[in-house]
Design a protein around this motif. Structure first.
Motif, mmCIF file in Angstrom:
data_model
loop_
_atom_site.group_PDB
_atom_site.id
_atom_site.type_symbol
_atom_site.label_atom_id
_atom_site.label_comp_id
_atom_site.label_asym_id
_atom_site.label_seq_id
_atom_site.Cartn_x
_atom_site.Cartn_y
_atom_site.Cartn_z
ATOM 1 N N GLY A 1 71.167 72.687 34.279
ATOM 2 C CA GLY A 1 70.740 73.881 35.007
ATOM 3 C C GLY A 1 69.424 74.425 34.477
ATOM 4 O O GLY A 1 69.306 74.719 33.288
ATOM 5 N N ASP B 1 67.409 70.233 36.078
ATOM 6 C CA ASP B 1 67.859 69.875 37.432
ATOM 7 C C ASP B 1 66.839 68.948 38.088
ATOM 8 O O ASP B 1 66.175 69.309 39.067
ATOM 9 N N GLY C 1 78.158 71.712 35.785
ATOM 10 C CA GLY C 1 77.066 72.142 36.669
ATOM 11 C C GLY C 1 76.476 70.965 37.429
ATOM 12 O O GLY C 1 76.634 69.802 37.044
ATOM 13 N N GLY C 2 75.813 71.316 38.540
ATOM 14 C CA GLY C 2 75.076 70.304 39.287
ATOM 15 C C GLY C 2 75.924 69.293 40.045
ATOM 16 O O GLY C 2 75.418 68.254 40.461
ATOM 17 N N ASP D 1 71.420 69.734 42.894
ATOM 18 C CA ASP D 1 72.617 69.206 42.222
ATOM 19 C C ASP D 1 72.517 67.687 42.208
ATOM 20 O O ASP D 1 72.804 67.021 43.205
#
Ligand code: AMP
Ligand code: MG
Length: 406
Positions: free
Chosen positions: A184, A226, A249-250, A257
């Motif tokens: 992130g 990211d 995350g992602g 993402d």
């Protein structure tokens, strides 16, 4: 969209206990034993005294009492760890300490509280009980007995028994190595000042702790950008040095993402959605031959997803017999509303009332609300089809921590 238990079953199919290694006893602490251990000798190894007192022949002191004591000749003393050259014959007694070997000829001990000596004569004021205050050789463990079985978690009690039997090295399943990746562009380290739009990376420290609490070794890969290539590079390196890669995350469908794409590039995705709340977009797959689990970045989703999928995977790698948390039934103290269609997890604190558990939501339940992780003792789970659960109903709670009673 898979149900939680089905997703967990599919994930666990990809994991087997790590091959055993031989370690020293202290290093075995917390690991799962990979072999049965049998006793090379008895425990106790020899008959010994359970009390400080006098070793003697039971028949010599039959009927001894306060009003009618018996006297014997003192022939010496046996200490714990001392040698046993004394022989107790009829009419004699030897001082003996707790843990000292019972001298030949003696068959009982009278404790110091019921006997005394003046350096030459022992006065005995009671009969010994049936046990004679003697701990018999083999009373605890017989030679050849299996004392700890393969699959047992090695705790302090197991270690005590293994140490007593001279098992200096044992075979265990090693601690799995788990790389923890956070992703992130908005994230900064906990030591940094926040600029507009930034937040601190709370998942890293939480995931490393969860991994270590589960008995694995965590390797942190902090705050991967990211960007497609950054994520691919990180996952590739992570796969090379671990038994399992966990990312937070992602994993969703946002423009930035990249985790799912990276997994597909390096390996394959098995599934990427589970019917649960919070934490629906869970990615399961492998990267460069190493199992991969991706959790959504919301800190609560990380906790819930870790509990449902990552911890069981670590447990399986560790050789544990049971891979899930204990579940207790508790009385809900507040009404809960939920959407139908997903297994719903609520962070709760547990209490004990009238000998039973109560479960109280530990705060607001949005998946971005971290404060209700504080003082959270576990997850109450509510069935997929349910929409309202009333206060007073009995609910299932996956327990992380049991409340104390004092
Ligand atoms: P994502 O799954 O990447 O879409 O992230 C979902 C939410 O979790 C976003 O609000 C992120 O800012 C937040 N988030 C992602 N990673 C972290 C992290 N390591 N620590 C704290 N919050 C995070
Ligand atoms: Mg993100």
């Amino acid at each position: 969209v898979l149900e939680v238990h089905e997703a967990r079953r599919r994930i666990l199919e990809g994991f087997a206990p790590l091959g055993p290694v031989e370690v020293s006893l202290q290093d075995a602490h917390g690991r799962v034993l990979a072999e049965d251990v049998s006793a090379p000798h008895a425990l106790q190894p020899f008959d010994n005294s359970a009390m400080d007192g006098y070793a003697l022949r039971r028949a010599d002191v039959a009927g001894a009492s306060e009003s009618d004591p018996v006297t014997l000749k003192l022939i010496g003393e046996v200490r714990a760890g001392g040698d046993v050259s004394l022989e107790v014959e009829s009419g004699t007694a030897a001082r003996i300490m707790t843990g000292a070997p019972l001298p030949p000829g003696a068959d009982a001990v009278v404790p110091i509280e019921q006997a005394s000596d003046d350096e030459s004569v022992v006065t005995v004021r009671a009969e010994p009980p049936a046990s004679g205050h003697v701990r018999r050789a083999g009373e605890d463990v017989k030679p050849g007995d299996i004392v700890v079985r393969a699959g047992a978690r090695v705790g302090a009690g197991e270690l005590a028994v293994l140490a007593s039997l001279g098992s200096a090295r044992v075979r265990v399943h090693p601690a799995p190595v788990v790389v923890v990746v956070t992703t992130g562009d908005e994230l900064v380290d906990v030591t940094e000042q926040l600029r507009p739009g930034q937040i601190r990376d709370s998942n890293l420290v939480a995931l490393v702790s969860l991994v270590e609490e589960a008995g694995a070794t965590a390797r942190p890969y902090a705050r991967v950008a990211d960007e497609r290539t950054a994520v691919i590079d990180a996952l590739k390196r992570a796969a090379d040095e671990s038994d399992l890669v966990v990312a937070a995350g992602g994993v969703s469908v946002g423009r930035y993402d990249f985790v799912k794409e990276a997994v597909e590039e390096l390996g394959a995705i098995d599934f990427w959605r589970v019917a649960m709340q919070p934490g629906k977009p869970v990615v399961s797959g492998h990267v460069s031959g190493t199992p991969f689990l991706g959790l959504p970045g919301n800190p609560v989703s990380v906790h819930v997803g870790f509990e449902q999928f990552v911890r069981p995977a670590i447990m399986r790698l560790s050789g544990a017999r049971s891979v899930v948390r204990p579940v207790v039934t508790a009385t809900l103290t507040e009404r809960i509303e939920k959407p139908a269609g997903r297994l719903h997890f609520v962070r709760v604190s547990l209490g004990i009332e009238d000998g039973g558990f109560t479960a109280t939501p530990s705060g607001p339940q949005g998946s971005h609300i971290q404060s209700s992780l504080v003082g959270c003792d576990g997850l109450a789970r509510f069935p997929i089809e349910a929409t309202t659960i009333e206060a007073g109903e009995r609910v299932e709670v996956e327990v992380w921590n049991l409340p104390g009673t004092e």
